[in-house]
Design a protein around this motif. Structure first.
Motif, mmCIF file in Angstrom:
data_model
loop_
_atom_site.group_PDB
_atom_site.id
_atom_site.type_symbol
_atom_site.label_atom_id
_atom_site.label_comp_id
_atom_site.label_asym_id
_atom_site.label_seq_id
_atom_site.Cartn_x
_atom_site.Cartn_y
_atom_site.Cartn_z
ATOM 1 N N LEU A 41 0.851 -1.187 0.000
ATOM 2 C CA LEU A 41 0.000 0.000 0.000
ATOM 3 C C LEU A 41 0.891 1.241 0.000
ATOM 4 O O LEU A 41 1.694 1.441 0.915
ATOM 5 C CB LEU A 41 -0.897 -0.029 1.231
ATOM 6 N N THR A 42 0.784 2.072 -1.033
ATOM 7 C CA THR A 42 1.635 3.240 -1.156
ATOM 8 C C THR A 42 1.141 4.374 -0.273
ATOM 9 O O THR A 42 -0.017 4.397 0.161
ATOM 10 C CB THR A 42 1.679 3.733 -2.614
ATOM 11 N N TRP A 44 0.612 7.348 -1.289
ATOM 12 C CA TRP A 44 -0.425 8.051 -2.038
ATOM 13 C C TRP A 44 -1.785 7.384 -1.843
ATOM 14 O O TRP A 44 -2.798 8.069 -1.658
ATOM 15 C CB TRP A 44 -0.060 8.091 -3.512
ATOM 16 N N SER A 45 -1.827 6.048 -1.885
ATOM 17 C CA SER A 45 -3.079 5.332 -1.678
ATOM 18 C C SER A 45 -3.622 5.582 -0.273
ATOM 19 O O SER A 45 -4.830 5.742 -0.078
ATOM 20 C CB SER A 45 -2.878 3.833 -1.905
ATOM 21 N N LYS A 46 -2.720 5.616 0.714
ATOM 22 C CA LYS A 46 -3.147 5.875 2.085
ATOM 23 C C LYS A 46 -3.733 7.279 2.217
ATOM 24 O O LYS A 46 -4.742 7.489 2.904
ATOM 25 C CB LYS A 46 -1.972 5.710 3.055
ATOM 26 N N CYS A 48 -5.108 9.124 -0.226
ATOM 27 C CA CYS A 48 -6.397 9.167 -0.922
ATOM 28 C C CYS A 48 -7.483 8.459 -0.109
ATOM 29 O O CYS A 48 -8.624 8.930 -0.036
ATOM 30 C CB CYS A 48 -6.277 8.533 -2.304
ATOM 31 N N PHE A 49 -7.124 7.319 0.491
ATOM 32 C CA PHE A 49 -8.066 6.615 1.353
ATOM 33 C C PHE A 49 -8.479 7.497 2.525
ATOM 34 O O PHE A 49 -9.659 7.589 2.884
ATOM 35 C CB PHE A 49 -7.424 5.327 1.862
ATOM 36 N N ILE A 172 -8.242 -2.645 1.546
ATOM 37 C CA ILE A 172 -7.132 -1.915 0.933
ATOM 38 C C ILE A 172 -5.828 -2.681 1.089
ATOM 39 O O ILE A 172 -4.868 -2.446 0.369
ATOM 40 C CB ILE A 172 -6.992 -0.492 1.521
ATOM 41 N N GLY A 266 -8.318 7.404 -6.425
ATOM 42 C CA GLY A 266 -6.995 7.230 -5.806
ATOM 43 C C GLY A 266 -6.779 5.938 -5.064
ATOM 44 O O GLY A 266 -5.647 5.630 -4.671
ATOM 45 N N VAL A 267 -7.851 5.144 -4.850
ATOM 46 C CA VAL A 267 -7.735 3.915 -4.054
ATOM 47 C C VAL A 267 -8.199 2.733 -4.883
ATOM 48 O O VAL A 267 -9.251 2.784 -5.526
ATOM 49 C CB VAL A 267 -8.575 4.004 -2.758
ATOM 50 N N ARG A 268 -7.406 1.676 -4.856
ATOM 51 C CA ARG A 268 -7.780 0.440 -5.535
ATOM 52 C C ARG A 268 -8.242 -0.564 -4.495
ATOM 53 O O ARG A 268 -7.479 -0.946 -3.604
ATOM 54 C CB ARG A 268 -6.596 -0.122 -6.320
#
Length: 531
Positions: A41-42, A44-46, A48-49, A172, A266-268
């Motif tokens: 988990l990057t 950036w993903s954190k 955006c989450f 996530i 931003g989140v997958r």
């Protein structure tokens, strides 16, 4: 915080793309389970989450701090009618959470995931209803129905956003430390959201502040002109504040939409059940029995139910307390803002503390931290300096109340999975029932508070309230919260998941995932071997 996660994952197995068979019997190519889980988990993903959690807190804070005073002083509703709106709206909101949680848990997987479609579809209708909550309709007899309708609609639509978003924590990442790290990001942004909600609503509304009305009784005919001036002053005050509330709600609605867009793109969402054997859908009653029969979950929910109720009482009544009991009419929005700023700044400190000393220790230290200060604010003679000191100290406890429940709920879900390895996919039910209880507590606190003010003799729009109203406000912001915090901590002592059990559960889940991955890889290779 995620240091060393990649090394742990690199030691396991295959790096190829495997052929698998979907539920319709069609062969498809996808990454092997190991490849999926190597994707850490990057940051950036954190981020955006975390941004996705802001809309709920922004709107909840604005409603929590300002809706009561809006209904009483701007919409000019009777306190009894206002208490009905506040209680019914929050009670309805609480009832919808388990229902939405059940529907989310039964939702099919789409190319955007299972949670994301709910978040996307609910956003625009939710902001429209939110804006209409802060509009005073041009009808006198239908005001109560207007606010009940749009308050209940907004709470339902926000539930369609927040329950899937809360459960998204489990989707996530499958790694406990990554989820804890993402939760810390989320709590920081959510508390920042409370700052935005308090700041936008408070500062815009504060700019429309007009002098209050003297509620002294007339003793001679010369006072008729005073009453005329007071009536005109009230009309101007109400018009200015109505416009200010509408502007503030429009700004918050725009922020809500922007945050939802960032979250969606931003989140997958990951299907973390992929490494576990597929399970048949259970009925709602069966899933509910399993979840509510899990002892650690029940104890955690009950403990935080009482502590959350304490902080909700404080939140719902503090603006009125500052404005009337302390007499700081021009400063109440700034004092509220200081509370939220303090909470935002102390979130990273509490995240470090719970990682260093454990989550249970953080609860025992952080939750009672506000107790001596809320006692101080009602015992010491009205002082603006003391009010700001209390606000700073209370903000540190608010940070714990925000951070710990959402950090500890994944631990309870993991514990349930270890104890019930053949029953998976109940994350939405766990989260929705926690939200149900906290929202129900919020409805009770708002309804009881406004009802208590009604019985105490609260008068709309006057400069000074009676001694009975001031005494009631002191109880609502001090004595009642302190008692509820004490009760919550007593229940929390029975909560069984400590750091050792947390680590054990994490290892057991990793072992289960590895076993299932090996089985799925063998199953994927079987057609090639038989050929």
């Amino acid at each position: 915080m995620a240091r060393g996660e990649g090394a742990e994952q690199c030691s396991s197995g295959l790096l190829h793309t495997a052929k698998t068979v979907n539920q319709d019997g069609i062969k498809i190519s996808k990454l092997s389970p190991q490849q999926e889980r190597k994707r850490a988990l990057t940051v950036w993903s954190k981020v955006c989450f975390a941004i996705g959690g802001a809309p709920y807190q922004i709107t909840a804070t604005a409603l929590g701090f300002f809706l009561q005073i809006f209904l009483l002083d701007v919409a000019l509703l009777d306190p009894l009618n206002a208490s009905v709106i506040l209680f019914v709206g929050r009670a309805w909101d609480a009832v919808t959470d388990p229902a939405i949680g059940f529907l989310v848990s039964r939702s099919p997987w789409t190319r955007h995931g299972r949670m994301m479609p709910w978040i996307l579809v609910s956003t625009i209708p939710a902001v429209l209803c939110y804006f209409l909550i802060w509009v005073v309709p041009p009808i006198e007899q239908g005001k109560i129905m207007w606010y009940l309708l749009f308050y209940c609609l907004f709470q339902t639509l926000q539930t369609c956003f927040h329950v899937p978003y809360s459960a998204l924590t489990m989707f996530i990442s499958n790694k406990q430390e990554e989820r804890d790290s993402a939760t810390a990001y989320r709590m920081t942004v959510e508390v920042l959201g409370t700052v935005i909600g308090t700041g936008v609503q408070g500062q815009i509304v504060g700019m429309a502040n007009t002098p209050c009305i003297n509620n002294t009784s007339p003793t001679n005919s010369s006072n008729h002109s005073v009453h005329g001036n007071n009536s005109q002053l009230l009309d101007n005050k109400v018009f200015n504040e109505r416009l200010a509330y509408m502007i503030a709600s429009a700004v918050i609605s725009l922020i809500y939409v922007l945050c939802a867009v960032v979250l969606f793109f931003g989140v997958r969402e990951q299907d973390n059940q992929g490494g576990l054997k597929a399970q048949k859908h259970m009925s709602f009653q069966t899933g509910l029995r399993l979840v509510m029969g899990h002892g650690p979950y029940v104890k955690l929910v009950l403990a935080f139910l009482f502590t959350s109720l304490a902080f909700m009482l404080l939140e719902g009544n503090f603006a009125v307390f500052i404005k009337y009991t302390l007499g700081f009419r021009e400063d109440f929005q700034n004092i509220l803002l200081v509370i939220m700023l303090s909470a935002t700044l102390t979130i990273p400190m509490w995240q470090w503390f719970l990682c260093r000393f454990g989550k249970k220790t953080a609860v025992y230290i952080g939750i009672p931290w506000a107790v001596p200060f809320v006692i101080l604010v009602v015992c010491v003679k009205s002082s603006l300096f003391v009010s700001y000191i209390v606000s700073i100290a209370a903000g540190a406890s608010v940070a714990v109340a925000f951070l710990l429940p959402w950090s500890m709920l994944p631990d309870v879900v993991d514990d349930f999975k270890v104890q019930n390895p053949t029953s998976q996919g109940h994350e939405a039910i766990f989260y929705s029932f926690y939200v149900f209880f906290t929202k129900f507590a919020s409805g009770v606190s708002l309804g009881v508070s406004t009802l208590a003010l009604s019985f105490a003799g609260y008068v709309t729009g006057v400069c000074v309230q009676s001694d009975s109203v001031n005494l009631t406000l002191k109880i609502l912001v001090s004595a009642a919260p302190v008692s509820l915090i004490a009760l919550g901590l007593l229940i929390f002592k029975t909560y069984p998941i400590n750091e050792e059990r947390r680590q054990y559960n994490n290892k057991q889940l990793q072992l289960l995932l590895r076993n299932e991955e090996q089985e799925s890889e063998m199953e994927a290779l079987k057609p090639d071997i038989t050929a």
